[in-house]
Design a protein around this motif. Structure first.
Motif, mmCIF file in Angstrom:
data_model
loop_
_atom_site.group_PDB
_atom_site.id
_atom_site.type_symbol
_atom_site.label_atom_id
_atom_site.label_comp_id
_atom_site.label_asym_id
_atom_site.label_seq_id
_atom_site.Cartn_x
_atom_site.Cartn_y
_atom_site.Cartn_z
ATOM 1 N N PHE A 195 0.824 -1.213 0.000
ATOM 2 C CA PHE A 195 0.000 0.000 0.000
ATOM 3 C C PHE A 195 0.860 1.264 0.000
ATOM 4 N N GLU A 253 -1.171 -2.091 -7.246
ATOM 5 C CA GLU A 253 -2.479 -2.588 -6.806
ATOM 6 C C GLU A 253 -3.598 -2.023 -7.688
ATOM 7 N N GLU A 254 -4.596 -2.868 -7.963
ATOM 8 C CA GLU A 254 -5.822 -2.398 -8.619
ATOM 9 C C GLU A 254 -6.760 -1.942 -7.510
ATOM 10 N N LYS A 255 -7.105 -0.675 -7.521
ATOM 11 C CA LYS A 255 -7.890 -0.144 -6.416
ATOM 12 C C LYS A 255 -9.272 0.333 -6.867
ATOM 13 N N MET A 256 -10.105 0.601 -5.880
ATOM 14 C CA MET A 256 -11.448 1.130 -6.129
ATOM 15 C C MET A 256 -11.363 2.525 -6.750
ATOM 16 N N GLY A 257 -10.381 3.294 -6.336
ATOM 17 C CA GLY A 257 -10.256 4.665 -6.831
ATOM 18 C C GLY A 257 -8.817 5.140 -6.764
ATOM 19 N N ARG A 429 -13.426 7.306 -0.871
ATOM 20 C CA ARG A 429 -13.519 6.125 0.006
ATOM 21 C C ARG A 429 -12.208 5.825 0.732
ATOM 22 N N ILE A 430 -11.078 6.064 0.072
ATOM 23 C CA ILE A 430 -9.796 5.684 0.665
ATOM 24 C C ILE A 430 -9.476 6.486 1.917
ATOM 25 N N ILE A 433 -9.911 5.090 5.211
ATOM 26 C CA ILE A 433 -9.094 3.915 5.526
ATOM 27 C C ILE A 433 -7.647 4.277 5.847
ATOM 28 N N TYR A 434 -7.000 5.010 4.930
ATOM 29 C CA TYR A 434 -5.552 5.176 5.152
ATOM 30 C C TYR A 434 -5.222 6.224 6.212
ATOM 31 N N GLN B 407 -16.671 -3.369 4.033
ATOM 32 C CA GLN B 407 -15.412 -3.038 3.361
ATOM 33 C C GLN B 407 -14.422 -2.430 4.346
ATOM 34 N N GLY B 412 -7.103 -1.458 4.662
ATOM 35 C CA GLY B 412 -6.578 -1.190 3.327
ATOM 36 C C GLY B 412 -6.963 -2.234 2.296
ATOM 37 N N HIS B 413 -7.061 -3.479 2.722
ATOM 38 C CA HIS B 413 -7.421 -4.540 1.773
ATOM 39 C C HIS B 413 -8.817 -4.334 1.201
ATOM 40 N N GLY B 414 -9.662 -3.622 1.952
ATOM 41 C CA GLY B 414 -11.009 -3.351 1.456
ATOM 42 C C GLY B 414 -11.027 -2.470 0.223
ATOM 43 N N TYR B 415 -9.933 -1.733 0.029
ATOM 44 C CA TYR B 415 -9.875 -0.797 -1.101
ATOM 45 C C TYR B 415 -9.260 -1.436 -2.341
ATOM 46 N N ILE B 416 -8.664 -2.603 -2.154
ATOM 47 C CA ILE B 416 -7.990 -3.297 -3.257
ATOM 48 C C ILE B 416 -9.002 -4.229 -3.933
ATOM 49 N N GLU B 417 -9.156 -4.082 -5.234
ATOM 50 C CA GLU B 417 -10.199 -4.837 -5.945
ATOM 51 C C GLU B 417 -10.057 -6.351 -5.780
ATOM 52 N N SER B 422 -14.760 -4.100 -2.523
ATOM 53 C CA SER B 422 -15.149 -2.904 -3.278
ATOM 54 C C SER B 422 -16.331 -3.214 -4.190
#
Lengths: 593, 593
Positions: A195, A253-257, A429-430, A433-434, B407, B412-417, B422
């Protein structure tokens, strides 16, 4: 395609009508008169709208690419990054000796809102650099400062923060990345970090990774964690770039946004690192910058909400659908704009009253940081420590909710990527979390900050609210009824929750922790209530003095009344949840879920 | 990769312990004994977990492709669709004469929850077909029924609903698609429709589009809208497939979620269409199926929440991070599973108490639909009309919030597709928008349903709650305190809001409409409160009777107490917002936003 216009007028109102910054005795604030801040904000607004915002969708659609070990950011990012550097934006609040402009943190906060609102993924490249530079500034040796800061302040080199590993995020004591001392005083760093925002890219000549790791043979757990400077490219004695260090990108990483930001898995394979600060005091070094970093993330929540709100307003004025229940307002057209409908209004007022309140709260927080740092004010330091988890948790949770509301205004079009509203929610959304997930912020608030320094900061906060209410009890009757009374009531709810924790949480900590999330939110509401009371008072004063723009101040009063009547009463719900205690929260054994 | 396990045990509890379906006198319910429903639910659960769920991520990642006018769904969808057809699932509640199994709508609701939870995008292909078939069943001529229903009930042919156009969604009176009468009694349909779910694909031999359009020369506005059957491939007299009709896919939309479903722009270029039902009565025909369609969408909100919750629980038990504040619970391990932390618990209990309460509410709603249709019960019909916007709006809003909470448990894992959380939020997001955006649901509830039939349905609802409370006033003391008293209080809040609307909304409709969204949510909470009171009572009865699974029933009681203590009190906040009226909501002129 969404648009973005920097809210400079509202920022000026907060800076001058509410916070009266140029009258403050915080060193550097005397220079911040209306014209000076207007010039900076206009300029930052311009680059936000014209350079950063047009790349926001591009970044989302293209994302970053990893090719042969090199990360390529989206089209246009590199040019825009050059423009940011040319404008000197990255070093706005950095010391002059390293090439910065030494402006207050307050100013970089205001400018940062605009940058994040127009392009969060892009802005993170310099945001992370700023964080890493601050750590070096606070904990580096003179040689380290000379080596890294001039380049980082200008963003010729960027920076990153490496904390998380696959099996540990919140609980960093479990960290496995290790640092082996070398004869020359350096360390060999080995391990995997995940991350890592802005972890790699081709927009800078070097990337300075700050890496938490355990020195071999040191204490177990969190007490054995140290912080290291690990440059992507090693720096020679003379400051020139040397060999490539043993650090590489394992994966994107492939992320939501925030697709435009490269979130990397970083592999350290015996990479050369240099201790930053003291051995085994890595966490302390990280914590130094935490207030600023967390306020910055809270600001991202506000920023996405503001950008999404602006577009929801445009759409609500433009989209014709149905008729006002009170009679057609656009009788010549086929239908009325949807802004006439009460439920669309309700949603826009939720958003407007949040973003304006949140902006005042965040700017106030930034003045507290300046007061703590520039004036060495211990009370301000205590207060901002207390408020930091609230700023981070409340502003990002609510900011996210507001992007969802803004998206909803668009109906079906809100769900189609082409219209851009989905990106605001996905990017926002992130922030929940972070930099410490919001549940961890709530834990920090209730488990640590409330009792900090014998509870002095929280008492100071209540005192501040009480004093404000007392000083303004003789104001205009409608103001007292609509602003002061609701604030008093909400503050009383917050105090009652604190009291509940004192009476029930000492013996049974779960009784306090089961209510921590609610407490964070009710605290946030009281802060926004206080800000609205202050803004309402400032608006009344401006109207009484005579102003060329009475509508602006009347809108402030109305928006404040909305917040007080419709948002602030949430404190009572949070209190009732808190007072129900931990029994129903903790009653089930894990296998019954 | 997330997993999904059908909650058959909980469904059985709702069907038999709470709703006692086999004792009901609704025609067809007598057959629904425990063994019978268990067999169906197990079978549906199996296909959900084994066939549909594994394709959920595939569908999200691949999406659909439009190539040379043909839409290709994601890999594996075609085979899975064959399996669904083979199993006879699409026709579960359809009449036997058209190849269905004539089971109650309640059963297809329960099965539908599983299908949606395991793969919403996939399930929509048959869901839309079901909606279109229902419209033909209700309004078609005998010939139309014979031509289309056998193929649609089996899903050899699928169906779509075409309402929205680029400039009109909620306000369909502005529709431009036109229908020109032809000499042979058919019509030529011309226009563009957007957001057409399951609009095209290669999984069926034909697609039967139901299209709203205006017959040329008919009345203006919504009164001139008629409904047409427009097959993708024309059907010959003998039932065989003939020529391709003049309907084509203009574009596939890029959406935030449900990527596996083809959301199409459909172009009708003088396509042959057949009037379904009466001229200019197209909206009425659409409304016939609205209760079912909206309950179905409400169910999607619950379904995504359930699937996301299951995975949050698995992660919370698996992820080791930190120690319980009350002492290590996994002393042998490096840390405790995060389910020990009170704030993680709070989140999981929010989710659990919502999904279980929502399931009972939705199943109860389905029994009301069966009662209205199968027994011709007018009171049940009135009640479900009233509750429909609540089921749709409340379950999708809250369902979405729960996916966001689930999520969040992943950090952080919740944001990774890759982790799949997500997708639950992105897929759940659409349910708040389509089938009438939730603001429109709130308007329907307050602007139409409350006053419907002289207010009889809403009075019947209050009577029902009151009677339940009265009948159970003598129950176990803890039950009365923890369930009945909170329910009474919440119901009183809801009545007070209704009273406010009566007293203030008649003269000034904005006073009611500005509170419509809050009213919809408080109504939803009271419904879930009622369901939890009924479930609590059923659990007490099971424990008193002696059961082999006391833990299940004890967990029910605890979860119900959580809802009553922590979620239901939201009604007071909603009431205070409603009672603040429209002044602050409507006070700003549009240019001040």
């Amino acid at each position: 395609m969404p648009s973005y216009t920097a809210p400079t007028k509202d920022m000026q109102f907060v800076l001058h009508d509410v916070l009266k910054v140029s009258a403050s005795d915080i060193p550097g604030y005397a220079d911040l008169d209306r014209d000076f801040t207007a010039a900076i904000l206009e300029e930052a607004g311009k680059i936000s709208s014209e350079v950063l915002h047009p790349l926001n969708t591009v970044g989302d659609v293209e994302g970053c690419r990893l090719e042969n070990g090199v990360v390529y950011p989206p089209t246009g990012f590199k040019d825009a990054f050059e423009k940011m550097k040319e404008g000197g934006w990255p070093g706005l609040d950095m010391p002059e000796e390293f090439g910065g402009q030494a402006l207050p943190y307050l100013i970089s906060t205001a400018v940062g809102e605009m940058f994040s609102a127009s392009n969060q993924a892009f802005t993170m490249y310099q945001g992370l650099t700023h964080g890493a530079a601050s750590a070096i500034l606070a904990h580096g040796s003179d040689a380290q400062k000379q080596t890294y800061l001039p380049k980082m302040v200008s963003c010729e080199w960027t920076g990153t923060m490496n904390l998380t590993e696959p099996h540990c995020g919140t609980d960093l004591g479990m960290m496995r990345t290790k640092a082996e001392p070398q004869a020359d005083g350096s360390y060999k760093i080995s391990g995997q970090k995940i991350f890592i925002s802005a972890g790699d890219h081709n927009m800078a000549d070097n990337i300075i990774h700050l890496v938490l790791a355990k020195i071999v043979g040191g204490p177990d757990g969190i007490k054995g964690v140290s912080l290291f400077i690990v440059p992507k490219v090693l720096v020679n004695e003379d400051g020139s770039l040397g060999e490539r260090n043993a650090v590489s990108v394992g994966k994107l990483e492939e992320k939501m946004g925030i697709h435009g930001n490269a979130t990397c898995v970083m592999n350290y394979d015996g990479a050369t690192g240099y201790l930053l600060g003291e051995e085994h005091k890595g966490m302390r070094a990280m914590f130094t910058m935490m207030n600023e970093a967390r306020l910055g993330v809270g600001m991202q929540g506000l920023a996405q909400a503001e950008a999404a709100y602006q577009n929801a307003v445009i759409y609500a004025k433009d989209r014709l659908q149905g008729r006002a229940v009170t009679g057609a307002e656009n009788p010549e057209g086929p239908a009325d704009p949807i802004i006439v409908h009460p439920d669309i209004r309700r949603s826009l007022m939720d958003q407007k009253s949040f973003t304006e309140g949140a902006r005042a709260f965040a700017f106030w927080g930034a003045t507290l940081i300046d007061q703590a740092h520039r004036s060495g004010d211990k009370e301000a330091d205590g207060l901002i420590s207390l408020l930091t988890p609230v700023l981070k948790g409340f502003l990002t949770d609510q900011g996210y909710d507001m992007t969802v509301q803004a998206q909803q205004v668009y109906g079906g079009h809100g769900y189609i990527e082409e219209w851009g509203m989905s990106q605001y929610t996905r990017d926002a959304r992130i922030a929940m979390i972070y930099e410490g997930a919001n549940g961890v912020q709530a834990l920090d608030l209730v488990g640590r900050k409330l009792a900090q320094d014998g509870g002095k900061p929280v008492m100071a906060f209540f005192e501040l609210v009480k004093t404000f209410c007392k000083e303004n009890a003789g104001e205009d009757e409608a103001y007292v009824r609509d602003f002061i009374e609701p604030l008093k009531k909400a503050s009383k709810d917050l105090q009652a929750a604190g009291m509940y924790f004192m009476q029930n949480g000492m013996k049974t900590p779960n009784n306090a922790l089961a209510g921590s999330y609610d407490f964070m939110h009710m605290f946030g509401h009281v802060c926004l209530g206080l800000m609205w009371a202050r803004m309402g008072k400032a608006a009344l004063a401006a109207l009484a003095e005579g102003t060329s723009d009475p509508d602006f101040y009347k809108a402030k009063l109305l928006t404040g009344r909305y917040y007080m009547a419709r948002r602030l009463p949430a404190t009572a719900l949070h209190l009732s949840r808190i007072e129900s205690g931990a029994d129903t929260v903790m009653g089930l054994t894990a296998d019954l879920f």
